[in-house]
Design a protein around this motif. Structure first.
Motif, PDB file in Angstrom:
ATOM      1  N   ASP A 161       0.847  -1.188   0.000  1.00 30.72           N
ATOM      2  CA  ASP A 161       0.000   0.000   0.000  1.00 30.72           C
ATOM      3  C   ASP A 161       0.885   1.242   0.000  1.00 30.72           C
ATOM      4  O   ASP A 161       1.628   1.494   0.949  1.00 30.72           O
ATOM      5  CB  ASP A 161      -0.900  -0.032   1.237  1.00 30.72           C
ATOM      6  N   LEU A 162       0.773   2.052  -1.064  1.00 28.98           N
ATOM      7  CA  LEU A 162       1.642   3.215  -1.231  1.00 28.98           C
ATOM      8  C   LEU A 162       1.032   4.520  -0.726  1.00 28.98           C
ATOM      9  O   LEU A 162       1.610   5.589  -0.918  1.00 28.98           O
ATOM     10  CB  LEU A 162       1.997   3.379  -2.716  1.00 28.98           C
ATOM     11  N   GLN A 163      -0.109   4.451  -0.088  1.00 29.73           N
ATOM     12  CA  GLN A 163      -0.826   5.660   0.319  1.00 29.73           C
ATOM     13  C   GLN A 163       0.030   6.596   1.171  1.00 29.73           C
ATOM     14  O   GLN A 163      -0.055   7.820   1.054  1.00 29.73           O
ATOM     15  CB  GLN A 163      -2.086   5.276   1.093  1.00 29.73           C
ATOM     16  N   HIS A 164       0.853   6.019   2.065  1.00 28.17           N
ATOM     17  CA  HIS A 164       1.641   6.851   2.980  1.00 28.17           C
ATOM     18  C   HIS A 164       3.020   7.188   2.415  1.00 28.17           C
ATOM     19  O   HIS A 164       3.718   8.043   2.963  1.00 28.17           O
ATOM     20  CB  HIS A 164       1.800   6.140   4.325  1.00 28.17           C
ATOM     21  N   ALA A 165       3.410   6.537   1.318  1.00 26.80           N
ATOM     22  CA  ALA A 165       4.748   6.725   0.771  1.00 26.80           C
ATOM     23  C   ALA A 165       4.799   7.777  -0.331  1.00 26.80           C
ATOM     24  O   ALA A 165       5.848   8.378  -0.566  1.00 26.80           O
ATOM     25  CB  ALA A 165       5.287   5.395   0.240  1.00 26.80           C
ATOM     26  N   LEU A 166       3.670   7.996  -0.988  1.00 28.26           N
ATOM     27  CA  LEU A 166       3.652   8.871  -2.160  1.00 28.26           C
ATOM     28  C   LEU A 166       3.111  10.258  -1.835  1.00 28.26           C
ATOM     29  O   LEU A 166       2.286  10.431  -0.944  1.00 28.26           O
ATOM     30  CB  LEU A 166       2.799   8.249  -3.261  1.00 28.26           C
ATOM     31  N   SER A 167       3.525  11.217  -2.618  1.00 31.84           N
ATOM     32  CA  SER A 167       3.087  12.606  -2.437  1.00 31.84           C
ATOM     33  C   SER A 167       1.669  12.813  -2.963  1.00 31.84           C
ATOM     34  O   SER A 167       1.300  12.290  -4.016  1.00 31.84           O
ATOM     35  CB  SER A 167       4.035  13.547  -3.173  1.00 31.84           C
ATOM     36  N   ASN A 168       0.888  13.600  -2.226  1.00 36.54           N
ATOM     37  CA  ASN A 168      -0.442  14.014  -2.710  1.00 36.54           C
ATOM     38  C   ASN A 168      -0.503  15.530  -2.887  1.00 36.54           C
ATOM     39  O   ASN A 168      -1.543  16.148  -2.723  1.00 36.54           O
ATOM     40  CB  ASN A 168      -1.536  13.532  -1.758  1.00 36.54           C
ATOM     41  N   VAL A 169       0.644  16.116  -3.270  1.00 33.76           N
ATOM     42  CA  VAL A 169       0.784  17.568  -3.377  1.00 33.76           C
ATOM     43  C   VAL A 169       0.811  17.992  -4.845  1.00 33.76           C
ATOM     44  O   VAL A 169       1.457  17.354  -5.684  1.00 33.76           O
ATOM     45  CB  VAL A 169       2.072  18.037  -2.668  1.00 33.76           C
ATOM     46  N   ILE A 170       0.110  19.073  -5.147  1.00 30.67           N
ATOM     47  CA  ILE A 170       0.209  19.750  -6.439  1.00 30.67           C
ATOM     48  C   ILE A 170       0.900  21.085  -6.193  1.00 30.67           C
ATOM     49  O   ILE A 170       0.468  21.862  -5.333  1.00 30.67           O
ATOM     50  CB  ILE A 170      -1.179  19.984  -7.062  1.00 30.67           C
ATOM     51  N   LYS A 171       1.966  21.357  -6.930  1.00 30.55           N
ATOM     52  CA  LYS A 171       2.687  22.608  -6.699  1.00 30.55           C
ATOM     53  C   LYS A 171       3.107  23.239  -8.020  1.00 30.55           C
ATOM     54  O   LYS A 171       3.210  22.574  -9.048  1.00 30.55           O
ATOM     55  CB  LYS A 171       3.913  22.379  -5.816  1.00 30.55           C
ATOM     56  N   GLU A 172       3.334  24.523  -7.973  1.00 24.15           N
ATOM     57  CA  GLU A 172       3.734  25.281  -9.149  1.00 24.15           C
ATOM     58  C   GLU A 172       5.222  25.581  -9.096  1.00 24.15           C
ATOM     59  O   GLU A 172       5.746  26.057  -8.077  1.00 24.15           O
ATOM     60  CB  GLU A 172       2.945  26.594  -9.223  1.00 24.15           C
ATOM     61  N   GLU A 173       5.917  25.276 -10.187  1.00 22.66           N
ATOM     62  CA  GLU A 173       7.292  25.692 -10.364  1.00 22.66           C
ATOM     63  C   GLU A 173       7.352  26.714 -11.491  1.00 22.66           C
ATOM     64  O   GLU A 173       6.324  27.051 -12.092  1.00 22.66           O
ATOM     65  CB  GLU A 173       8.175  24.473 -10.650  1.00 22.66           C
ATOM     66  N   LYS A 174       8.540  27.212 -11.788  1.00 22.26           N
ATOM     67  CA  LYS A 174       8.660  28.297 -12.752  1.00 22.26           C
ATOM     68  C   LYS A 174       8.067  27.930 -14.106  1.00 22.26           C
ATOM     69  O   LYS A 174       7.339  28.713 -14.717  1.00 22.26           O
ATOM     70  CB  LYS A 174      10.131  28.692 -12.913  1.00 22.26           C
ATOM     71  N   LYS A 175       8.354  26.719 -14.593  1.00 18.59           N
ATOM     72  CA  LYS A 175       7.924  26.329 -15.930  1.00 18.59           C
ATOM     73  C   LYS A 175       6.959  25.149 -15.940  1.00 18.59           C
ATOM     74  O   LYS A 175       6.510  24.745 -17.014  1.00 18.59           O
ATOM     75  CB  LYS A 175       9.138  25.985 -16.792  1.00 18.59           C
ATOM     76  N   HIS A 176       6.647  24.592 -14.768  1.00 19.95           N
ATOM     77  CA  HIS A 176       5.853  23.379 -14.725  1.00 19.95           C
ATOM     78  C   HIS A 176       4.831  23.408 -13.593  1.00 19.95           C
ATOM     79  O   HIS A 176       4.987  24.137 -12.620  1.00 19.95           O
ATOM     80  CB  HIS A 176       6.750  22.146 -14.512  1.00 19.95           C
ATOM     81  N   ILE A 177       3.817  22.558 -13.736  1.00 17.78           N
ATOM     82  CA  ILE A 177       2.969  22.159 -12.626  1.00 17.78           C
ATOM     83  C   ILE A 177       3.377  20.737 -12.256  1.00 17.78           C
ATOM     84  O   ILE A 177       3.476  19.867 -13.126  1.00 17.78           O
ATOM     85  CB  ILE A 177       1.474  22.194 -13.005  1.00 17.78           C
ATOM     86  N   VAL A 178       3.641  20.519 -10.994  1.00 19.93           N
ATOM     87  CA  VAL A 178       4.080  19.207 -10.513  1.00 19.93           C
ATOM     88  C   VAL A 178       2.919  18.547  -9.766  1.00 19.93           C
ATOM     89  O   VAL A 178       2.325  19.151  -8.874  1.00 19.93           O
ATOM     90  CB  VAL A 178       5.298  19.338  -9.577  1.00 19.93           C
ATOM     91  N   ILE A 179       2.618  17.315 -10.150  1.00 22.16           N
ATOM     92  CA  ILE A 179       1.506  16.575  -9.562  1.00 22.16           C
ATOM     93  C   ILE A 179       2.050  15.322  -8.894  1.00 22.16           C
ATOM     94  O   ILE A 179       2.642  14.454  -9.548  1.00 22.16           O
ATOM     95  CB  ILE A 179       0.472  16.181 -10.640  1.00 22.16           C
ATOM     96  N   GLY A 180       1.869  15.211  -7.588  1.00 25.52           N
ATOM     97  CA  GLY A 180       2.317  14.040  -6.857  1.00 25.52           C
ATOM     98  C   GLY A 180       1.573  12.796  -7.280  1.00 25.52           C
ATOM     99  O   GLY A 180       0.401  12.843  -7.678  1.00 25.52           O
ATOM    100  N   ALA A 181       2.236  11.647  -7.171  1.00 23.76           N
ATOM    101  CA  ALA A 181       1.675  10.388  -7.666  1.00 23.76           C
ATOM    102  C   ALA A 181       0.384   9.995  -6.961  1.00 23.76           C
ATOM    103  O   ALA A 181      -0.459   9.305  -7.531  1.00 23.76           O
ATOM    104  CB  ALA A 181       2.705   9.268  -7.513  1.00 23.76           C
ATOM    105  N   ASN A 182       0.217  10.425  -5.716  1.00 25.36           N
ATOM    106  CA  ASN A 182      -0.965  10.016  -4.949  1.00 25.36           C
ATOM    107  C   ASN A 182      -2.059  11.090  -4.933  1.00 25.36           C
ATOM    108  O   ASN A 182      -3.016  10.992  -4.167  1.00 25.36           O
ATOM    109  CB  ASN A 182      -0.588   9.639  -3.517  1.00 25.36           C
ATOM    110  N   VAL A 183      -1.932  12.114  -5.770  1.00 27.99           N
ATOM    111  CA  VAL A 183      -3.023  13.084  -5.890  1.00 27.99           C
ATOM    112  C   VAL A 183      -4.244  12.375  -6.456  1.00 27.99           C
ATOM    113  O   VAL A 183      -4.160  11.647  -7.451  1.00 27.99           O
ATOM    114  CB  VAL A 183      -2.614  14.252  -6.814  1.00 27.99           C
ATOM    115  N   LYS A 184      -5.384  12.560  -5.825  1.00 27.05           N
ATOM    116  CA  LYS A 184      -6.600  11.880  -6.268  1.00 27.05           C
ATOM    117  C   LYS A 184      -7.181  12.540  -7.523  1.00 27.05           C
ATOM    118  O   LYS A 184      -7.053  13.738  -7.740  1.00 27.05           O
ATOM    119  CB  LYS A 184      -7.648  11.882  -5.153  1.00 27.05           C
TER     120      LYS A 184
END
Length: 330
Positions: free
Chosen positions: A48-71
């Motif tokens: 179960d990877l629920q606690h190991a993976l990121s659920n964060v969406i964040k903005e960088e200069k040139k990209h939007i980064v989406i964590g693997a566990n974002v629903k």
């Protein structure tokens, strides 16, 4: 469903140490549990990877980064997604049901298996389920099957809506494994065609875990649309889908993106049609010409020639809706 053990690692490194040939990763579980119930992928251990993976969406200069566990549900309403890459939200909200979107993870969406009826029927031959056994859909019930990029080994289609938007937006997949610290795969190369290994859906190493996605902020947030044609209006996989996005420089289109689902073993980019439309004015006639380019070499199977006309219409409507985002009609 046969008995299994479950492990709940706190970190990706710990999860990778637990992986072996009898273990399977799980996040939201919306596909893995189906595979277990049908005895297609009955692991001895679930990691179960629920606690190991990121659920964060964040903005960088040139990209939007989406964590693997974002629903998936979060993708449909997150302010950064809606501001910079709203095509992602539009696509993901056409998929599954609200309950499933509440559980399904971004990485899990990428990794889901085909929804071919023969794959889920263990009484029939299927090269994806049992290598070298044959493809029952090739000369069988293939109404939902591929019309491009297939071969005699497999005619299944990729089921995701989210992935069609991601391939259109030139996303990149990032992963890590025991043997290689950092893996970077352009989204257009993440999934694969059947070739001689139809049981492999993607090019991610077996011991790797997707950690996040990066999507460029390419100013494709104004003119965009996602069209999904299906047998019913909710909780159904696409017969044909089209993601369209572009920019306008005066009265000329540029940076045109066109991709489709329901047509191939992988999310499909229409590069020739994109090239044709770049520099053109956004007229109905040019949109029709793009649709003809897309469908000119398609060779359907015995039961899905109807998809050609569906695809032509979906391309035309997607481009027209993208041009007029405030008056979209599916």
């Amino acid at each position: 469903m046969r008995p299994f053990q479950i492990e709940q690692p706190k970190t990706i490194a710990e999860a990778l140490r637990l992986k072996n040939s009898s273990a399977q990763f799980i996040a939201g579980g919306t596909n893995q549990l189906d595979l277990m119930k049908k005895h297609i992928a009955p692991p001895e251990t679930l990691i179960d990877l629920q606690h190991a993976l990121s659920n964060v969406i964040k903005e960088e200069k040139k990209h939007i980064v989406i964590g693997a566990n974002v629903k998936n549900a979060t993708l449909g309403e997150n302010p950064l997604i809606l501001q910079h890459i709203p095509l992602v939200a539009e696509a993901v909200l056409t998929g599954a049901s609200q309950q499933i979107r509440n559980m399904a993870s971004t990485a899990g969406n990428l990794m889901q298996r085909t929804r071919c009826v023969y794959f889920y029927d263990p009484t029939t031959p299927c090269n994806k389920r049992e290598p070298q056994s044959g493809c029952s859909a090739l000369n069988g019930e293939n109404r939902m099957s591929a019309i491009i990029g297939y071969n005699p080994h497999c005619v299944a289609t990729h089921p995701s809506d989210l992935c069609i938007a991601l391939v259109a937006l030139d996303a990149k997949v990032y992963a890590t494994s025991i043997t290689k610290q950092k893996i970077e795969i352009p989204f257009k190369d993440f999934h694969k065609l059947p070739e001689n290994t139809p049981w492999l859906d993607h090019n991610l190493p077996n011991d790797a875990i997707v950690t996040h996605l990066e999507i460029p902020k390419d100013n494709l947030h104004q003119y965009y649309a996602y069209i999904k044609l299906r047998d019913r209006t909710s909780y159904a996989f696409a017969l044909v889908s089209v993601a369209a996005a572009f920019q306008l420089n005066g009265d000329q289109m540029k940076n045109v993106r066109l991709a489709s689902g329901g047509v191939a073993h992988k999310p499909w980019r229409w590069f020739e049609a994109e090239k044709f439309l770049n520099g053109k004015t956004p007229t109905r006639e040019n949109f029709k010409q793009a649709a003809l380019l897309i469908t000119k070499d398609i060779q359907p199977l015995s039961g899905n020639a109807y998809k050609i006309d569906l695809l032509k219409g979906a391309v035309l409507v997607a481009l027209e809706n993208a041009l007029n985002p405030n008056s979209k009609q599916n």
